[in-house]
Scaffold this motif. Structure first.
Motif, PDB file in Angstrom:
ATOM      1  N   LEU A 192      -6.856 -28.095  30.968  1.00  0.00           N
ATOM      2  CA  LEU A 192      -6.849 -29.492  31.404  1.00  0.00           C
ATOM      3  C   LEU A 192      -5.693 -30.259  30.752  1.00  0.00           C
ATOM      4  O   LEU A 192      -4.973 -31.001  31.419  1.00  0.00           O
ATOM      5  CB  LEU A 192      -8.184 -30.166  31.050  1.00  0.00           C
ATOM      6  CG  LEU A 192      -9.412 -29.664  31.799  1.00  0.00           C
ATOM      7  CD1 LEU A 192     -10.684 -30.221  31.167  1.00  0.00           C
ATOM      8  CD2 LEU A 192      -9.343 -30.025  33.279  1.00  0.00           C
ATOM      9  N   LEU A 193      -5.517 -30.061  29.456  1.00  0.00           N
ATOM     10  CA  LEU A 193      -4.453 -30.768  28.742  1.00  0.00           C
ATOM     11  C   LEU A 193      -3.076 -30.352  29.270  1.00  0.00           C
ATOM     12  O   LEU A 193      -2.191 -31.192  29.435  1.00  0.00           O
ATOM     13  CB  LEU A 193      -4.550 -30.494  27.243  1.00  0.00           C
ATOM     14  CG  LEU A 193      -3.533 -31.197  26.350  1.00  0.00           C
ATOM     15  CD1 LEU A 193      -3.579 -32.704  26.517  1.00  0.00           C
ATOM     16  CD2 LEU A 193      -3.764 -30.804  24.886  1.00  0.00           C
ATOM     17  N   THR A 194      -2.923 -29.081  29.570  1.00  0.00           N
ATOM     18  CA  THR A 194      -1.648 -28.593  30.120  1.00  0.00           C
ATOM     19  C   THR A 194      -1.344 -29.259  31.453  1.00  0.00           C
ATOM     20  O   THR A 194      -0.221 -29.704  31.706  1.00  0.00           O
ATOM     21  CB  THR A 194      -1.689 -27.064  30.281  1.00  0.00           C
ATOM     22  OG1 THR A 194      -1.846 -26.471  28.981  1.00  0.00           O
ATOM     23  CG2 THR A 194      -0.420 -26.533  30.929  1.00  0.00           C
ATOM     24  N   ALA A 195      -2.352 -29.351  32.313  1.00  0.00           N
ATOM     25  CA  ALA A 195      -2.153 -29.971  33.633  1.00  0.00           C
ATOM     26  C   ALA A 195      -1.844 -31.461  33.508  1.00  0.00           C
ATOM     27  O   ALA A 195      -0.959 -31.985  34.196  1.00  0.00           O
ATOM     28  CB  ALA A 195      -3.392 -29.754  34.498  1.00  0.00           C
TER      29      ALA A 195
ATOM     30  N   ARG B 130      -8.503 -41.298  36.168  1.00  0.00           N
ATOM     31  CA  ARG B 130      -8.674 -40.770  37.532  1.00  0.00           C
ATOM     32  C   ARG B 130      -7.411 -40.047  38.001  1.00  0.00           C
ATOM     33  O   ARG B 130      -7.493 -39.000  38.638  1.00  0.00           O
ATOM     34  CB  ARG B 130      -9.063 -41.890  38.497  1.00  0.00           C
ATOM     35  CG  ARG B 130     -10.461 -42.431  38.206  1.00  0.00           C
ATOM     36  CD  ARG B 130     -10.958 -43.381  39.281  1.00  0.00           C
ATOM     37  NE  ARG B 130     -12.231 -43.959  38.886  1.00  0.00           N
ATOM     38  CZ  ARG B 130     -13.415 -43.373  39.046  1.00  0.00           C
ATOM     39  NH1 ARG B 130     -13.485 -42.177  39.574  1.00  0.00           N
ATOM     40  NH2 ARG B 130     -14.519 -43.985  38.656  1.00  0.00           N
ATOM     41  N   ARG B 131      -6.241 -40.623  37.687  1.00  0.00           N
ATOM     42  CA  ARG B 131      -5.000 -39.926  38.043  1.00  0.00           C
ATOM     43  C   ARG B 131      -4.912 -38.594  37.309  1.00  0.00           C
ATOM     44  O   ARG B 131      -4.537 -37.568  37.876  1.00  0.00           O
ATOM     45  CB  ARG B 131      -3.789 -40.793  37.683  1.00  0.00           C
ATOM     46  CG  ARG B 131      -2.460 -40.114  38.009  1.00  0.00           C
ATOM     47  CD  ARG B 131      -1.277 -40.931  37.538  1.00  0.00           C
ATOM     48  NE  ARG B 131      -0.442 -40.157  36.637  1.00  0.00           N
ATOM     49  CZ  ARG B 131       0.602 -40.637  35.988  1.00  0.00           C
ATOM     50  NH1 ARG B 131       0.945 -41.907  36.113  1.00  0.00           N
ATOM     51  NH2 ARG B 131       1.315 -39.864  35.207  1.00  0.00           N
ATOM     52  N   ALA B 132      -5.263 -38.597  36.028  1.00  0.00           N
ATOM     53  CA  ALA B 132      -5.236 -37.370  35.233  1.00  0.00           C
ATOM     54  C   ALA B 132      -6.193 -36.334  35.816  1.00  0.00           C
ATOM     55  O   ALA B 132      -5.871 -35.141  35.886  1.00  0.00           O
ATOM     56  CB  ALA B 132      -5.598 -37.684  33.786  1.00  0.00           C
ATOM     57  N   ALA B 133      -7.370 -36.792  36.245  1.00  0.00           N
ATOM     58  CA  ALA B 133      -8.348 -35.871  36.831  1.00  0.00           C
ATOM     59  C   ALA B 133      -7.818 -35.244  38.109  1.00  0.00           C
ATOM     60  O   ALA B 133      -7.990 -34.038  38.352  1.00  0.00           O
ATOM     61  CB  ALA B 133      -9.659 -36.613  37.093  1.00  0.00           C
TER      62      ALA B 133
ATOM     63  N   ALA C 116      -5.383 -32.589  37.227  1.00  0.00           N
ATOM     64  CA  ALA C 116      -6.014 -31.418  36.618  1.00  0.00           C
ATOM     65  C   ALA C 116      -7.001 -30.728  37.560  1.00  0.00           C
ATOM     66  O   ALA C 116      -7.585 -29.697  37.191  1.00  0.00           O
ATOM     67  CB  ALA C 116      -6.725 -31.834  35.332  1.00  0.00           C
ATOM     68  N   GLY C 117      -7.204 -31.301  38.748  1.00  0.00           N
ATOM     69  CA  GLY C 117      -8.130 -30.694  39.705  1.00  0.00           C
ATOM     70  C   GLY C 117      -9.569 -30.749  39.253  1.00  0.00           C
ATOM     71  O   GLY C 117     -10.341 -29.803  39.454  1.00  0.00           O
TER      72      GLY C 117
ATOM     73  N   LEU D 204     -13.023 -34.884  32.148  1.00  0.00           N
ATOM     74  CA  LEU D 204     -12.016 -35.235  31.143  1.00  0.00           C
ATOM     75  C   LEU D 204     -12.637 -36.051  30.013  1.00  0.00           C
ATOM     76  O   LEU D 204     -12.288 -35.859  28.842  1.00  0.00           O
ATOM     77  CB  LEU D 204     -10.871 -36.014  31.785  1.00  0.00           C
ATOM     78  CG  LEU D 204      -9.956 -35.222  32.732  1.00  0.00           C
ATOM     79  CD1 LEU D 204      -8.860 -36.129  33.283  1.00  0.00           C
ATOM     80  CD2 LEU D 204      -9.345 -34.020  32.040  1.00  0.00           C
ATOM     81  N   ILE D 205     -13.526 -36.943  30.338  1.00  0.00           N
ATOM     82  CA  ILE D 205     -14.208 -37.731  29.300  1.00  0.00           C
ATOM     83  C   ILE D 205     -15.016 -36.810  28.388  1.00  0.00           C
ATOM     84  O   ILE D 205     -15.041 -36.989  27.164  1.00  0.00           O
ATOM     85  CB  ILE D 205     -15.093 -38.826  29.932  1.00  0.00           C
ATOM     86  CG1 ILE D 205     -14.202 -39.913  30.538  1.00  0.00           C
ATOM     87  CG2 ILE D 205     -16.051 -39.417  28.897  1.00  0.00           C
ATOM     88  CD1 ILE D 205     -14.929 -40.919  31.384  1.00  0.00           C
ATOM     89  N   TYR D 206     -15.656 -35.802  28.984  1.00  0.00           N
ATOM     90  CA  TYR D 206     -16.428 -34.835  28.187  1.00  0.00           C
ATOM     91  C   TYR D 206     -15.529 -34.138  27.162  1.00  0.00           C
ATOM     92  O   TYR D 206     -15.895 -33.976  26.001  1.00  0.00           O
ATOM     93  CB  TYR D 206     -17.083 -33.796  29.102  1.00  0.00           C
ATOM     94  CG  TYR D 206     -17.727 -32.666  28.352  1.00  0.00           C
ATOM     95  CD1 TYR D 206     -18.975 -32.823  27.749  1.00  0.00           C
ATOM     96  CD2 TYR D 206     -17.077 -31.439  28.223  1.00  0.00           C
ATOM     97  CE1 TYR D 206     -19.560 -31.781  27.041  1.00  0.00           C
ATOM     98  CE2 TYR D 206     -17.650 -30.395  27.512  1.00  0.00           C
ATOM     99  CZ  TYR D 206     -18.891 -30.572  26.928  1.00  0.00           C
ATOM    100  OH  TYR D 206     -19.464 -29.552  26.220  1.00  0.00           O
TER     101      TYR D 206
END
Length: 199
Positions: free
Chosen positions: A20-23, A39-42, A45-46, A52-54
């Motif tokens: 996730l961090l890489t994406a 939301r953009r980050a999600a 990361a697909g 992501l919050i978790y």
């Protein structure tokens, strides 16, 4: 059905977090900071913003980790350019081409510093650990027989000066100013090294 061991679950969790961090880091490098959101980050990361919050708790902590990763990429590239030989001034001077390179994936680092100056309340966390990340590697360029305090002081000077050069380069592209500044920095470092040799 065999249940996964806690160790196996932890390993999978770390691998998922890393992916996730890489994406998210790749998205940040490509698209910058201005409209960054969980939301953009999600999307990048697909996954969902809840996932992501978790893994990262808040968008600020996620952003800090991604920025730290990009800064480490810049530092590693610059130190490779500096090499292992030569005077302190020569090694510091050799950092500049890597720092000034038009790597769009790393220009977001400069954007972060600009935003932190423009709106400290909102963006100060993006620059909070930047200085410490850079000072350590710059200390490593100093002569090994110098006192720790002197290494730290010189590293702080080099970091602040290079940051100024970088801002000047990004905004004006005036090579003559940068070259004049680098020449002055080289003289200062040569003088510092010569003074240390006579103490």
């Amino acid at each position: 059905m065999t249940q996964a061991s806690p160790a196996g679950a932890n390993a999978r969790g770390r691998a998922r977090r890393e992916a996730l961090l890489t994406a998210v880091t790749a998205d940040l490098a490509a698209n910058g900071l201005v409209d960054f959101s969980m939301r953009r980050a999600a999307r990048a990361a697909g996954t969902t913003h809840k996932v992501l919050i978790y893994h990262f708790q808040t968008s600020e902590l996620l952003l800090e980790e991604a920025m730290r990763r990009l800064r480490m990429r810049r530092i590693e590239g610059a130190l490779t350019g500096a090499g292992a030989g030569g005077t302190l001034a020569e090694r510091v001077r050799a950092l500049w081409p890597s720092l000034a390179a038009d790597d769009t994936g790393l220009r977001v680092i400069d954007q972060a510093i600009g935003l932190a100056m423009y709106d400290p309340q909102r963006y100060v966390h993006l620059a909070a650990d930047a200085s410490d990340l850079y000072v350590g590697p710059l200390v490593s360029l100093c002569p090994p027989d110098w006192r720790a305090e002197r290494k730290r002081q010189v590293a702080e000077m080099v970091m602040a000066t290079m940051r100024g050069f970088l801002m000047e380069w990004r905004t004006t592209r005036d090579e003559s100013r940068i070259e004049a500044g680098l020449a002055a920095l080289t003289r200062a470092l040569d003088s510092e090294e010569a003074r240390a040799d006579h103490e």
